[in-house]
Design an enzyme around this catalytic site. Structure first.
Site, PDB file in Angstrom:
ATOM      1  CE  LYS A   4      -6.074   0.907   0.877  1.00 38.90           C
ATOM      2  NZ  LYS A   4      -5.077   1.164   1.928  1.00 38.90           N
TER       3      LYS A   4
HETATM    4  C1  LIG Z   1      -3.677   3.980  -3.950  1.00 33.12           C
HETATM    5  C2  LIG Z   1      -2.886   3.017  -3.106  1.00 33.12           C
HETATM    6  N1  LIG Z   1      -2.027   2.185  -3.703  1.00 33.12           N
HETATM    7  C3  LIG Z   1      -1.301   1.293  -3.005  1.00 33.12           C
HETATM    8  C4  LIG Z   1      -1.408   1.214  -1.635  1.00 33.12           C
HETATM    9  C5  LIG Z   1      -0.544   0.246  -0.882  1.00 33.12           C
HETATM   10  O1  LIG Z   1      -1.347  -0.752  -0.291  1.00 33.12           O
HETATM   11  P1  LIG Z   1      -0.689  -1.779   0.727  1.00 33.12           P
HETATM   12  O2  LIG Z   1      -0.615  -1.094   2.046  1.00 33.12           O
HETATM   13  O3  LIG Z   1      -1.645  -2.940   0.738  1.00 33.12           O
HETATM   14  O4  LIG Z   1       0.639  -2.141   0.190  1.00 33.12           O
HETATM   15  C6  LIG Z   1      -2.279   2.062  -0.956  1.00 33.12           C
HETATM   16  C7  LIG Z   1      -2.389   2.000   0.504  1.00 33.12           C
HETATM   17  O5  LIG Z   1      -3.040   2.751   1.156  1.00 33.12           O
HETATM   18  C8  LIG Z   1      -3.049   2.988  -1.710  1.00 33.12           C
HETATM   19  O6  LIG Z   1      -3.902   3.827  -1.098  1.00 33.12           O
END
Ligand SMILES: Cc1ncc(COP(=O)(O)O)c(C=O)c1O
Length: 396
Positions: free
Chosen positions: A195
């Site tokens: 990110k």
């Molecule tokens: C749209 C979206 N939502 C949720 C997540 C989940 O994020 P995390 O890995 O911080 O749990 C991601 C991860 O890439 C994502 O792209």
């Protein structure tokens, strides 16, 4: 004729942000203080400092730091008391956990279609799918482009259904010039490694303007604790906390995030211009100030060029060294969702279904050079030329 450039490797795996000496120093500082006599990893002044800074950056009254965006989404649905018999509306064009957090609560996912221009959840289609069982709507700020927050506000005020944004891509995203972290009931951010900013590879936050909701989320992320003269446990909770070194790094990451996004925007704009006349490629919309610039997602224009995406991606990687991502295969394509009876037919979201077979994320990062931008676009053109042919007679 211009000579073809030398083939080079462009991986899709770089850090999404910038991780440098400031961040290393912040993490080491915490470790050293914890190792000193009397040192400890508790309490966590870094946590409240980071939460304050993050809330301010994202335009929200409160931020609660957690260990991922997935857990942020879980906490919000738990805080809303969502359970069996309830429905939650979301987009099919997202990471799987935007939907599986609903399944985990025993509730039903109802997909609504996306806007063909932005690929964000379409509020008009959402309205058609609201029932008296709908307990939340989860739009995604897809790629870092803001969802239509005003339209979702109108839905929330007319129906009483709360909006929880999946803001995993949206650190720094603006909607009509303002940060989106205070929109809806809450927003869930990700600081996972690729990110725009990262808290040592994992991390997340819930932001909200609602003090009561922030307090429920805060309690649930730490075992349901209510701090006071005596500690009390008020609700079922978990340990979803962000660690102290991560919070310290969150502060240094945040200090440079605007510069990171400006770099990403410059890279995106370079590629956007280079792709202006490329046949067979549909460029994303909204590549301008205010876009969070997490992902640059093009679509193969399969109405005009007949090209199999998998073969195209293989050519691009094998012959030109350019690795791309796919964000996202429609959520119903995953085994877990299929096993529960979700499908393209039952979802009836034709725009998302088509887009999910066309999307390609280009390997663009804050340090991508102008030369690499040109190279990626050149490789894309060559691969289209090799893999594609006109879809219908008369079209070029
Ligand atoms: C749209 C979206 N939502 C949720 C997540 C989940 O994020 P995390 O890995 O911080 O749990 C991601 C991860 O890439 C994502 O792209």
């Amino acid at each position: 004729m211009k000579a073809a450039p030398r083939v080079r490797e462009i991986p899709f795996s770089a850090l999404g942000g910038v991780f440098d000496e400031d961040d290393i120093g912040a993490a080491l500082g915490v470790l050293r203080r914890a190792a000193a006599p009397g040192g400890n990893f508790f309490p966590l002044p870094e946590e409240s400092d980071f939460q304050r800074a993050f809330a301010a950056h994202e335009g929200a009254a409160h931020a609660v730091a957690v260990n991922s965006c997935g857990t942020a989404l879980d906490l919000c649905l738990m805080a809303l008391g969502i359970g069996p018999g309830d429905e939650v509306i979301t987009t099919p064009l997202t990471f799987v956990c935007t939907a599986t957090c609903v399944i985990a609560r025993g509730a039903k996912v109802v997909f609504a279609d996306v806007d063909p221009r932005t690929l964000c959840l379409d509020p008009h289609d959402v309205r058609r799918r609201i029932t008296n069982r709908t307990k939340a709507i989860l739009p995604v700020h897809f790629t870092g482009l803001a969802a239509d927050c005003d339209a979702f506000d109108a839905i929330a005020s007319q129906t009483g259904v709360p909006i929880i944004y999946d803001a995993a891509h949206a650190v720094g995203t603006l909607y009509r010039g303002a940060a989106v972290g205070g929109r809806g009931l809450a927003s869930c951010y990700s600081f996972q490694s690729n990110k725009n900013m990262t808290t040592l590879g994992e991390g997340g936050a819930v932001t909200t303007d609602d003090a009561d909701f922030a307090e429920i989320v805060r309690r649930k992320k730490t075992f349901g604790y209510v701090y006071g003269p005596t500690l009390q446990v008020a609700t079922v909770g978990f340990n979803y906390r962000m660690t102290k070194p991560q919070c310290a790094v969150g502060i240094t990451q945040l200090a440079k995030i605007d510069g990171v996004i400006a770099n990403r925007l410059a890279v995106f704009q370079t590629v956007h211009e280079l792709l202006a006349d490329m046949p067979g490629i549909i460029r994303p919309s909204g590549i301008e100030a205010g876009h969070g610039c997490h992902l640059y997602v093009v679509r193969l224009d399969t109405d005009r060029v007949s090209v199999d995406r998998a073969a195209f991606l293989k050519t691009l990687k094998d012959d030109y060294g350019v690795s791309c991502g796919v964000h996202y295969p429609a959520v119903w394509t995953w085994d877990v969702m299929r096993g529960l009876g979700y499908s393209a037919e039952s979802a009836a979201c034709p725009v998302a279904a088509k887009a999910s077979e066309q999307v390609i994320s280009l390997p663009l990062f804050p340090h991508t050079t102008q030369e690499d931008c040109s190279y990626i676009v050149w490789g894309l053109g060559e691969a289209i030329h090799q893999a594609g042919r006109p879809a219908r007679a008369g079209l070029s």
